[in-house]
Structures are given as C-alpha cells and as structure tokens.
Design an enzyme around this catalytic site. Structure first.
Site, PDB file in Angstrom:
ATOM      1  N   TYR A 166       0.812  -1.157  -0.006  1.00 39.50           N
ATOM      2  CA  TYR A 166      -0.046  -0.082  -0.025  1.00 39.50           C
ATOM      3  C   TYR A 166       0.991   1.168  -0.001  1.00 39.50           C
ATOM      4  CZ  TYR A 166      -3.756  -2.997   1.047  1.00 39.50           C
ATOM      5  OH  TYR A 166      -4.871  -3.954   1.213  1.00 39.50           O
ATOM      6  N   ASP A 205      -4.965  -7.071   5.870  1.00 36.39           N
ATOM      7  CA  ASP A 205      -5.964  -6.535   5.492  1.00 36.39           C
ATOM      8  C   ASP A 205      -7.156  -7.622   5.363  1.00 36.39           C
ATOM      9  OD1 ASP A 205      -7.961  -4.448   4.766  1.00 36.39           O
ATOM     10  OD2 ASP A 205      -6.930  -4.041   3.007  1.00 36.39           O
ATOM     11  N   LYS A 260       3.711 -15.436   2.148  1.00 37.11           N
ATOM     12  CA  LYS A 260       3.848 -16.142   1.177  1.00 37.11           C
ATOM     13  C   LYS A 260       5.181 -16.420   0.533  1.00 37.11           C
ATOM     14  CE  LYS A 260       1.064 -17.185  -1.555  1.00 37.11           C
ATOM     15  NZ  LYS A 260       0.491 -18.576  -1.628  1.00 37.11           N
ATOM     16  N   ASP A 278      -2.449 -17.810   2.391  1.00 36.19           N
ATOM     17  CA  ASP A 278      -3.778 -18.542   1.758  1.00 36.19           C
ATOM     18  C   ASP A 278      -4.082 -19.719   2.725  1.00 36.19           C
ATOM     19  OD1 ASP A 278      -1.217 -19.735   1.029  1.00 36.19           O
ATOM     20  OD2 ASP A 278      -2.167 -20.654  -0.797  1.00 36.19           O
ATOM     21  N   ASP A 299     -10.440  -9.020   7.959  1.00 36.67           N
ATOM     22  CA  ASP A 299     -11.528  -8.932   7.672  1.00 36.67           C
ATOM     23  C   ASP A 299     -12.277 -10.346   7.750  1.00 36.67           C
ATOM     24  OD1 ASP A 299     -11.667  -6.282   7.258  1.00 36.67           O
ATOM     25  OD2 ASP A 299     -12.214  -6.230   5.140  1.00 36.67           O
TER      26      ASP A 299
END
Ligand code: NAD
Length: 364
Positions: free
Chosen positions: A141, A249, A192, A225, A253
């Site tokens: 970001y 992020d 990852k 993941d 959520d």
C-alpha cells in the site's frame, strides 16, 4: 494525571456511535479515578466540507499530542468522486503515517451470546479469542514505484510495489511476541514465502528474532492462503496471528466476520515506544460510516465502545477498567439486548443510544 483523548467522530454513523463512547468516558471520569480530557475535532468528509481537506494540520498536531485518538469512521457517497488526495480516507492514512502507527491490532472475539450470528457452527466460534497483528505502514500500500502509466501501444500499466525492510518486519514481530506473552503465548506468522522474496525475508526475520529474544513463545509459520482456510476450518487453533499489510487487511476482515457482526469489532493501531516510553495510538471500530443507516439512531455502538476498552488496556494501562467495560457489554448481551444488526428471535431490540445507556447501567 490528565489523559488527553482526541475524538474524531468522522462521517455517517461515526458521530452517533462516538456519542455513546463519550458518555462512557464521562461515566469513568465521574465514577472512577480517571481524568480523561476530551477534545473533539473533524476528520474525513466533514472536514473536507469545512476546510477543503480531510485532515487539517492543526488536527494532526492535536493527534500527535494526544495520549489516544478515538476515531469513528470516515467516508461516504457524497465524497466518492473527489480526487484521491482529498478523499476522506486520506485522513486515516495520514494519521497512521504521521503517528507512525505501524501495528494494527484486531481482536476477533466471539461472545458466546452471539455465536449463533456467525455463519459458522456455534461450536467453532463460541468463545473464540484471537488477535490479528497487521503491519500497517509498509508493504504494497505504500511501496514505490507506484502508479498508472501509459504504454507505447496506448494501453495502460498499473504498478504497486510490495517492499519490506528487516527493521519493519522486526518491530511489528516484537509487538506480536510481546502481546502473545500476555495471552496464550503463541504466534502464527503468515506470509507467502513460497512465491515472494519479501515473504521469505519476512519468515527469516521473524525466525531469527524468535531464536534470539522470544524463545519462550511458541512460533509457527503458515502461508497466508492456508491461514485464510484455517480461519474458517478451526479458528480456535490461533492465538496471535502476525502478518503484513496486504494479507492482514484480508485475514483480519475474514477473522472479524467469524464473529458475525461488523458492529461488534474494535481495533487498535500502535506506534513504537518513544524514548519516554510513550506509545501513540488510534482506536477505531473496523466498520465504515454505514451511509444506509446513518442518522437513524440504529447503529451498533459496541465496536466503538470495545475500541475504547482497548484504549484503556493499551494506552492507559487500566486492565481492570477495560475488563469491567468488556464485562458490561457481555452482560447487556446476556440480558438479550440487541441493536438491529445483531437482532435475533426473542431478543429485545434497542437503539444506538439505548445500547450505550444499558452499558452504563451495567457499569454502575
Ligand atoms: P460499512 O462498514 O460502512 O457498512 C457495511 C454494512 O454493515 C452496511 O450495511 C452497514 O449498515 C452495516 N454496518 C456497519 N457498521 C454498522 C454498525 N455499527 N451497526 C450496524 N450496522 C453496521 O462499509 P461500506 O458500506 O463498504 O462503506 C461505507 C463507507 O464507509 C465508504 O465510504 C467507505 O469508504 C467507508 N469506510 C470507512 C472505514 C473507516 O473509516 N475506517 C472503514 C470501512 C469503510
């Protein structure tokens, strides 16, 4: 000693839910030995309307001088078409950046009384208590280069850069390990590393830090993941999840939704300790401005109230007051009171302000 709190209620339901928080802060001032000094200011769309910017320099300065910032939410359809630098959300990004809030703490706690609101089976989520720590000021970001450019053939190219330094990784990992020590002493670090060099660096730095300073804490690594899958399969396996800005992020959520309602989820964002041992912090519900229900006195104020409880715990070192507030919320739910977003059969529906008053009654 006076503790300075800056309230930025923001837009939409922000002012409605923050009004309930204010009542609770004043209750503490009246009934406990606290001396919170509240200042209220504008941020987001409402600040843009008045000052032409989502966050003025003077409000930013107030935030820098406060012991804690309590934010409602910013944004809404009215400001959707503004250019990027004027959008209400820029207020948040600027506060996070200038207060150097690099660690975002998002608890996913499922009150037993609300476990049937989750889309998962109650036994999977009942009494769930996990903490996601998301790195907040680095990664994709903020990485450079970024932007959209035109290619010679007339098509366009969008670029964002995922970048982390070892210092950025270590400081957020320290927050995670220290917090785990106060909980169930277990950190799961997610990246990852199988496909991203920056992910591999993340894993190596966390591993090294663990070996040298936090051997007493249990550490596991997990691909992000897989973590997303494990969160819906068996979330109670986690205590503290440590991850970067982008994965955090999404994972936060997802974890938040295990509990069933956006209106129940608090968060905290913390800086490093300065040389006086002081941590800057901002506390906010994770929900947005809910334009669809704004102004109707029906929004759930509990996420904001629980955010203040996090402030009591992490900024003001008042764990017993924080527990007292959490217990008051639990008791109100146990008595069957619900705002419309968490309403179930045979429960008593209450408004935003009634919910705030009920929590205060329980504090009494
Ligand atoms: P939202 O969280 O505002 O709303 C999503 C849904 O959840 C809506 O149906 C809403 O009514 C409901 N909801 C949210 N909070 C609730 C509460 N406390 N009580 C009861 N119901 C609640 O998300 P959105 O609709 O995607 O975004 C609306 C605006 O908020 C957008 O402008 C967005 O940019 C902004 N936003 C701001 C923040 C922030 O300030 N931190 C976060 C997310 C979204």
């Amino acid at each position: 000693m006076k503790k300075k709190i800056l309230i930025l209620a923001g837009d939409g339901i922000g002012p409605e839910v923050m009004n309930e928080v204010k009542k609770i802060i004043l209750w503490f001032n009246k009934n406990k030995k606290t001396d919170f000094d509240i200042t209220e200011e504008l941020a987001g769309g409402i600040s843009y309307d008045k000052h032409g910017t989502p966050l003025t320099d003077s409000v930013l300065n107030l935030a820098l001088q406060s012991d804690a910032v309590l934010l409602g939410a910013v944004g809404g359809p009215k400001w959707d078409k503004l250019e990027f630098s004027k959008k209400p959300e820029r207020a948040l990004l600027r506060l996070r950046k200038d207060l150097k809030l690099f660690a975002n703490l998002r608890p996913a706690i499922c009150f037993k009384e609300l476990s049937s609101a989750s889309t998962l089976k109650p036994e999977i989520v009942s009494d769930l208590d996990i903490m996601i720590i998301r790195e907040l000021t680095g990664g994709i970001y903020f990485g450079e280069p970024r932007g959209v450019s035109k290619l010679p053939d007339g098509s366009r190219k969008g670029v964002n850069t995922h970048v982390y330094t070892s210092d950025e990784i270590r400081r957020v990992a320290i927050t995670a390990f220290e917090l785990a020590r106060k909980r169930k002493n277990k950190v799961t670090s997610c990246e990852k590393s199988n496909v991203m060099e920056a992910g591999l660096l993340w894993r190596e730095e966390v591993e090294e830090l663990h070996k040298t300073k936090f051997k007493d804490v249990e550490l596991n690594h997990m691909l992000a993941d897989n973590c997303a899958m494990q969160l819906v399969r068996y979330p109670k396996q986690f205590d503290v999840i440590l991850t970067d800005n982008l994965f955090g992020d999404m994972l936060s959520d997802e974890a938040g939704m295990l509990t069933g309602s956006l209106g129940m989820l608090p968060s905290a964002s913390l800086s490093e300790r300065d040389k006086n041992g002081k941590v800057k912090a901002m506390y906010e519900p994770i929900h947005g401005t809910a334009p669809d229900i704004a102004g109707k006195n029906i929004a759930n104020p509990l996420a904001s109230i629980l955010s203040f409880s996090m402030a009591l715990r992490y900024s003001f070192d008042m764990p017993s007051e924080a527990t007292m507030l959490d217990d008051a919320v639990r008791e109100v739910l146990k008595d069957g009171y619900r705002t419309q977003d968490i309403m179930e059969k045979d429960r008593k529906k209450v408004s935003t302000s009634e919910m705030g008053n009920l929590v205060i009654q329980k504090l009494h």
